[in-house]
Design an enzyme around this catalytic site. Structure first.
Site, short mmCIF file in Angstrom:
data_model
loop_
_atom_site.label_atom_id
_atom_site.label_comp_id
_atom_site.label_asym_id
_atom_site.label_seq_id
_atom_site.Cartn_x
_atom_site.Cartn_y
_atom_site.Cartn_z
N GLY A 187 36.57 -12.18 17.10
CA GLY A 187 35.18 -11.80 17.02
C GLY A 187 34.43 -12.66 16.03
O GLY A 187 34.99 -13.13 15.04
N SER A 188 33.15 -12.88 16.30
CA SER A 188 32.30 -13.58 15.33
C SER A 188 32.02 -12.65 14.15
O SER A 188 32.26 -11.45 14.21
CB SER A 188 31.00 -14.01 15.99
OG SER A 188 31.24 -14.96 17.02
N GLY A 189 31.52 -13.23 13.07
CA GLY A 189 31.26 -12.46 11.86
C GLY A 189 32.23 -12.71 10.75
O GLY A 189 32.10 -12.15 9.66
N HIS A 190 33.25 -13.59 11.02
CA HIS A 190 34.27 -13.90 10.01
C HIS A 190 34.17 -15.35 9.53
O HIS A 190 35.11 -15.87 8.93
CB HIS A 190 35.67 -13.66 10.58
CG HIS A 190 35.86 -12.31 11.17
ND1 HIS A 190 35.65 -11.16 10.46
CD2 HIS A 190 36.25 -11.92 12.41
CE1 HIS A 190 35.89 -10.11 11.23
NE2 HIS A 190 36.25 -10.54 12.43
N HIS A 246 36.74 -5.90 9.54
CA HIS A 246 35.76 -5.44 10.53
C HIS A 246 34.94 -4.27 10.00
O HIS A 246 34.36 -3.51 10.77
CB HIS A 246 36.46 -5.00 11.82
CG HIS A 246 37.17 -6.12 12.51
ND1 HIS A 246 38.50 -6.35 12.35
CD2 HIS A 246 36.72 -7.08 13.36
CE1 HIS A 246 38.86 -7.41 13.07
NE2 HIS A 246 37.79 -7.86 13.69
N ASP A 296 42.31 -8.69 20.69
CA ASP A 296 42.75 -10.07 20.62
C ASP A 296 44.13 -10.23 21.27
O ASP A 296 44.38 -11.16 22.03
CB ASP A 296 42.82 -10.54 19.17
CG ASP A 296 41.45 -10.72 18.53
OD1 ASP A 296 40.45 -10.34 19.17
OD2 ASP A 296 41.39 -11.23 17.40
#
Length: 330
Positions: free
Chosen positions: A53-56, A218, A109
């Site tokens: 996921g994006s955001g990391h 998350h 994932d």
């Protein structure tokens, strides 16, 4: 909550367009959500593909380049990429020596990379996989069966990437990646919750004057909530949690990682305390990396990752790397 965005629906696409403009050495497919080294595929070289996921950020797209990943697949914010992305990435980087998937242990994932591996192999690409599960805070979480994959993902991608860059075969690159994961442990702490663009408000309630020990990446809660502690007390809690799970016999790599909103002034001060605690516990340190590398949007906080290494792993860690988010020796 104020955010530097257009609308939540285009956050990832906008970021990818900006990344393409800033890094012409990368081939960024905005529509299909794949980031690839422009020199891929390299004949005879193992390809490394990761994603999540994006955001990391800079994980994972910021780690694409010589000495590290061949390609990355960004999903929506805190959402797994889909198998089509991974299959497209594998095909783009397969130079005939096979492709290693580096997968953080989050349910979406794992399922999607497993499906992608089957599809890619049907298309003639040899696939190996390594699962990163370094977090000692909780055994199972909202997002996983088993331990979460967190800061050690950087160790795995860097060291396995160097092995691939050196021309080692797929079986060896996979073995090195597994060795790094097995010798790595992490523990994180949140001083604030993060805010996703779609929600616009914090993902959990963390009252003023309190912190959360053992968080994931998350915005999920950790193992324990306590009144605010000093940097030294947090370092002791984090390091001791790791050392309760692993007893390093060799020197360690240390990652003092910011969760996204903690300034370097605080991270370097925190690293001083981490080094103090490691010294008091008799743990020798080989290398230290400090900065925001495996983040959780705008979360304030930090994580500590340790990786026990031998001479070969240290040599691979020190090998040149040139990516948007990590570079030395080139």
């Amino acid at each position: 909550m104020k955010m530097l965005i257009n609308v939540p629906e285009t956050v990832v696409a906008d970021a990818l367009r900006g990344m393409a403009a800033a890094h012409p050495e990368l081939a960024v497919d905005v529509e299909n959500r794949v980031i690839v080294r422009k020199d891929a595929p390299v004949a005879g070289k193992v390809g490394l593909v990761s994603g999540g996921g994006s955001g990391h950020e800079p994980l994972h797209g910021g780690f694409v380049g010589p000495g590290m990943l061949s390609a990355a697949c960004p999903g929506e914010v805190f959402t797994s990429p889909v198998p089509d992305q991974m299959v497209r990435a594998a095909a783009a980087v397969d130079g005939g020596a096979g492709v290693l998937f580096v997968v953080k242990n989050y349910t979406g994932d794992v399922l999607n990379f497993d499906m992608a591996a089957e599809l890619a192999e049907d298309e003639g690409v040899q696939i190996a996989k390594v699962l990163v599960n370094d977090d000692v805070a909780v055994t199972d979480s909202l997002y996983t069966a088993g331990r979460r994959g967190t800061g050690a993902t950087l160790f795995v991608e860097k060291i396995a990437g160097a092995a691939a860059e050196a021309g080692q075969p797929l079986e060896r690159v996979e073995a090195v990646a597994r060795q790094v994961n097995e010798n790595s442990r992490s523990f994180g702490v949140a001083l604030s919750a993060c805010t996703t663009p779609s929600k616009g408000t914090p993902t959990f309630d963390l009252p003023e004057g309190e912190l959360e020990l053992g968080i994931g990446i998350h915005g999920e809660p950790g193992r324990e909530r306590r009144p605010m502690m000093t940097s030294g007390e947090i370092a002791e809690a984090a390091v001791d949690a790791i050392l309760a799970d692993i007893t390093p016999r060799n020197p360690v790599l240390v990652l003092v990682n910011g969760m996204g909103a903690t300034p370097l002034l605080e991270l370097y001060g925190f690293n001083a305390e981490v080094q103090r605690v490691l010294g008091e516990r008799g743990v020798p340190v080989a290398r230290v990396l400090v900065g925001n590398y495996v983040t959780s949007l705008d979360m304030a906080g930090a994580s500590v990752s340790l990786c026990q290494i031998d001479e070969e792993l240290l040599r691979l860690w020190d090998a040149p790397v040139r990516t948007a988010g990590l570079r030395w020796g080139m």
